[in-house]
Design a protein around this motif. Structure first.
Motif, mmCIF file in Angstrom:
data_model
loop_
_atom_site.group_PDB
_atom_site.id
_atom_site.type_symbol
_atom_site.label_atom_id
_atom_site.label_comp_id
_atom_site.label_asym_id
_atom_site.label_seq_id
_atom_site.Cartn_x
_atom_site.Cartn_y
_atom_site.Cartn_z
ATOM 1 N N MET A 211 -26.622 65.386 16.207
ATOM 2 C CA MET A 211 -25.414 64.586 15.819
ATOM 3 C C MET A 211 -24.161 65.113 16.582
ATOM 4 N N VAL A 212 -24.007 66.526 16.782
ATOM 5 C CA VAL A 212 -22.948 67.284 17.082
ATOM 6 C C VAL A 212 -23.127 66.580 18.713
ATOM 7 N N ALA A 213 -24.129 66.710 19.297
ATOM 8 C CA ALA A 213 -24.682 66.586 20.887
ATOM 9 C C ALA A 213 -24.158 65.044 21.382
ATOM 10 N N SER A 214 -24.511 64.156 20.277
ATOM 11 C CA SER A 214 -24.207 62.748 20.566
ATOM 12 C C SER A 214 -22.676 62.549 20.290
ATOM 13 N N HIS A 215 -22.109 63.046 19.636
ATOM 14 C CA HIS A 215 -20.755 63.101 19.418
ATOM 15 C C HIS A 215 -19.961 63.352 20.740
ATOM 16 N N GLU A 216 -20.552 64.613 21.373
ATOM 17 C CA GLU A 216 -19.803 65.142 22.700
ATOM 18 C C GLU A 216 -20.170 64.138 23.928
ATOM 19 N N LEU A 217 -21.492 63.613 23.967
ATOM 20 C CA LEU A 217 -22.040 62.586 24.876
ATOM 21 C C LEU A 217 -21.092 61.687 24.826
ATOM 22 N N ALA A 218 -20.866 60.875 23.779
ATOM 23 C CA ALA A 218 -19.870 59.619 23.914
ATOM 24 C C ALA A 218 -18.695 59.935 24.003
ATOM 25 N N GLU A 219 -18.148 61.078 23.960
ATOM 26 C CA GLU A 219 -16.777 61.110 24.436
ATOM 27 C C GLU A 219 -16.703 61.692 25.612
ATOM 28 N N ASP B 39 -3.781 58.141 20.012
ATOM 29 C CA ASP B 39 -2.932 59.328 19.858
ATOM 30 C C ASP B 39 -3.239 60.197 18.599
ATOM 31 N N ARG B 40 -3.489 59.562 17.418
ATOM 32 C CA ARG B 40 -3.673 60.357 16.319
ATOM 33 C C ARG B 40 -5.159 60.378 16.054
ATOM 34 N N ALA B 41 -5.838 59.514 16.256
ATOM 35 C CA ALA B 41 -7.276 59.186 15.529
ATOM 36 C C ALA B 41 -8.287 59.985 16.288
ATOM 37 N N GLY B 42 -7.667 60.134 17.728
ATOM 38 C CA GLY B 42 -8.877 60.592 18.669
ATOM 39 C C GLY B 42 -9.675 59.734 19.533
ATOM 40 N N GLU B 43 -10.677 60.346 19.744
ATOM 41 C CA GLU B 43 -11.596 59.823 20.674
ATOM 42 C C GLU B 43 -12.779 58.834 19.770
ATOM 43 N N VAL B 44 -13.780 58.021 20.547
ATOM 44 C CA VAL B 44 -14.655 57.150 19.965
ATOM 45 C C VAL B 44 -15.546 57.697 18.757
ATOM 46 N N ALA B 45 -15.508 59.128 18.964
ATOM 47 C CA ALA B 45 -16.392 59.862 17.993
ATOM 48 C C ALA B 45 -15.775 60.624 16.900
ATOM 49 N N ASP B 46 -14.274 60.921 17.302
ATOM 50 C CA ASP B 46 -13.709 61.828 16.216
ATOM 51 C C ASP B 46 -13.522 60.697 14.992
ATOM 52 N N ILE B 47 -13.156 59.518 15.162
ATOM 53 C CA ILE B 47 -12.765 58.580 14.240
ATOM 54 C C ILE B 47 -13.969 58.619 13.225
ATOM 55 N N CYS B 48 -15.257 58.831 13.648
ATOM 56 C CA CYS B 48 -16.309 58.763 12.999
ATOM 57 C C CYS B 48 -16.856 60.002 12.445
ATOM 58 N N ASN B 49 -16.161 61.235 12.670
ATOM 59 C CA ASN B 49 -16.451 62.532 12.401
ATOM 60 C C ASN B 49 -17.489 62.675 11.489
ATOM 61 N N HIS B 50 -18.807 63.362 11.635
ATOM 62 C CA HIS B 50 -19.724 63.925 10.819
ATOM 63 C C HIS B 50 -20.230 62.701 9.615
ATOM 64 N N ILE B 51 -20.195 61.396 10.562
ATOM 65 C CA ILE B 51 -21.106 60.471 9.939
ATOM 66 C C ILE B 51 -22.462 60.238 10.562
ATOM 67 N N PHE B 52 -23.684 60.432 9.864
ATOM 68 C CA PHE B 52 -24.824 60.385 10.504
ATOM 69 C C PHE B 52 -25.260 58.897 10.719
ATOM 70 N N GLY B 53 -26.129 58.621 11.839
ATOM 71 C CA GLY B 53 -26.796 57.827 11.925
ATOM 72 C C GLY B 53 -28.102 57.868 12.756
ATOM 73 N N GLN B 54 -28.894 56.784 13.025
ATOM 74 C CA GLN B 54 -30.143 57.079 13.475
ATOM 75 C C GLN B 54 -30.291 55.810 14.830
ATOM 76 N N THR B 55 -31.164 56.454 15.923
ATOM 77 C CA THR B 55 -31.492 55.416 16.696
ATOM 78 C C THR B 55 -32.819 55.577 17.415
ATOM 79 N N VAL B 56 -33.259 54.558 18.002
ATOM 80 C CA VAL B 56 -34.848 54.801 18.335
ATOM 81 C C VAL B 56 -34.654 55.074 19.883
ATOM 82 N N GLY B 57 -35.400 56.147 20.340
ATOM 83 C CA GLY B 57 -35.336 56.348 21.753
ATOM 84 C C GLY B 57 -36.261 55.825 22.546
ATOM 85 N N SER B 58 -36.145 56.060 23.795
ATOM 86 C CA SER B 58 -36.916 55.347 25.079
ATOM 87 C C SER B 58 -38.514 55.592 24.525
ATOM 88 N N ASN B 59 -38.710 56.865 23.994
ATOM 89 C CA ASN B 59 -40.252 56.843 23.560
ATOM 90 C C ASN B 59 -40.490 56.385 22.175
#
Length: 359
Positions: free
Chosen positions: A259-267, A287-307
């Motif tokens: 989760m944390v790694a995906s946050h940093e990758l996106a930003e 300026d206040r809410a931050g970057e694309v992942a900061d706004i959704c801080n700590h909200i888990f999701g799931q995705t299907v990888g290429s495998n």
């Protein structure tokens, strides 16, 4: 990147298309991912104003956390800076991080996922006319493992290590500045952010000391004459460390780490030019809410990888529907219905035509 011929450097300069130096608000906390709790509600820029919170939009979306709803109704703004298209991920493991196997697999399979393709909406054209086209696809280099017995790292030491790796040829940043180096540390290793006050533990120290879960930044390597101005990296403490397991997510250490790694990758992709000393314009950041992942801080999701496997990710801010999602909703994000009046020669001299259009 290591080729130093003048003609190659000229080509590299054209490819990199350095972002205009016109920052609106460059704060040392840009790029930081703090632990959950009160520190999740902080302002990147003094005096920045909050706006109304947003509503839940679909089964795969989440409302914004109460303290992070600072993005205006117009959405996350583009600030004229660089976006990393065709990103190349270069994982670096220092010592023996517990997440090494999981994170290697994660990076090898994240490109092309619905989560990654959602980032296509953060393509941009800057004021010089240079286009940054995000596709949701990239490449991954073989992981580098470096042995270390150091238990307390300063960010300066990390930047020095990266410069030395460039000098020696151990890492070779892409000439289009699209290289990203996520760095993982062993369990119980502490890391201090670039602006740390080392006199006392606090938010500038890693999660083991009640500080950050991760951060991304940039290293000035212009003086190395490799044709690239900045090298982009992230610092990610081992979330199996005591003090981290309950502050950087509420799932297993492996899931929290993804989760944390995906946050940093996106930003790092959408707003790479952060960190002390980098005065290039920002990419996508509020300026206040931050970057694309900061706004959704700590909200888990799931995705299907290429495998075909399901991976844990953090939900990201959808700039179209203004909520936190781990995929695009084709009914709400991809098409809109347009009502048009088509002229006719007979009464009532028009007909209503409905069309769909990609957005």
């Amino acid at each position: 990147m290591l080729i130093s011929a003048v003609v190659c450097l000229a080509a590299a300069s054209a490819l990199a298309a350095p972002a205009p130096t016109k920052p609106s608000c460059k704060s040392p906390t840009q790029g930081m991912f703090y632990v959950s709790g009160p520190l999740a509600d902080f302002s990147f820029c003094p005096g920045a104003k909050a706006s109304a919170s947003f509503q839940k939009r679909s089964d795969h979306s989440s409302p914004l956390p109460p303290g992070r709803a600072g993005v205006g109704i117009a959405g996350l703004p583009y600030n004229d800076g660089r976006v990393l298209t065709d990103m190349q991920i270069n994982p670096i493991f220092i010592g023996a991080p517990t997440a090494k196997t999981n994170m290697t697999e994660f990076y090898n399979n994240i490109w092309g996922s619905e989560w990654a393709r959602m980032l296509t909406q953060y393509s941009a054209t800057n004021s010089t006319g240079h286009k940054y086209t995000v596709t949701g696809y990239g490449t991954v280099k073989a992981a580098i493992v470096k042995q270390s017995n150091v238990t307390d790292f300063l960010d300066d030491q990390i930047q020095t290590m990266l410069r030395d790796m460039v000098k020696s040829g151990e890492i070779k940043p892409k000439l289009d500045a699209g290289s990203f180096y996520p760095i993982f540390f062993s369990k119980n290793v502490n890391v201090s952010a670039p602006f740390s006050d080392l006199s006392a533990p606090g938010p500038e120290r890693a999660c083991a000391n009640n500080g950050f879960c991760a951060y991304h930044g940039s290293v000035d390597i212009a003086a190395l004459n490799k044709g690239v101005e900045f090298l982009y990296y992230s610092v990610q403490p081992d979330l199996a460390s005591p003090g981290c397991a309950t502050k950087c997510g509420d799932k297993s250490p492996a899931e929290n780490q993804m989760m944390v790694a995906s946050h940093e990758l996106a930003e790092a992709l959408t707003d790479p030019d952060v960190g002390p000393g980098n005065l290039n314009a920002n990419g996508w950041i509020d300026d206040r809410a931050g970057e694309v992942a900061d706004i959704c801080n700590h909200i888990f999701g799931q995705t299907v990888g290429s495998n075909g496997k399901v991976y844990t990710v953090q939900k990201l801010f959808n700039n179209r529907t203004l909520n936190c999602v781990d995929r695009l909703d084709p009914l709400k994000d991809i098409t809109i219905l347009i009502k048009e009046l088509k002229p006719k020669k007979t009464y009532p001299f028009y007909e209503i035509v409905y069309k769909t259009r990609l957005v």
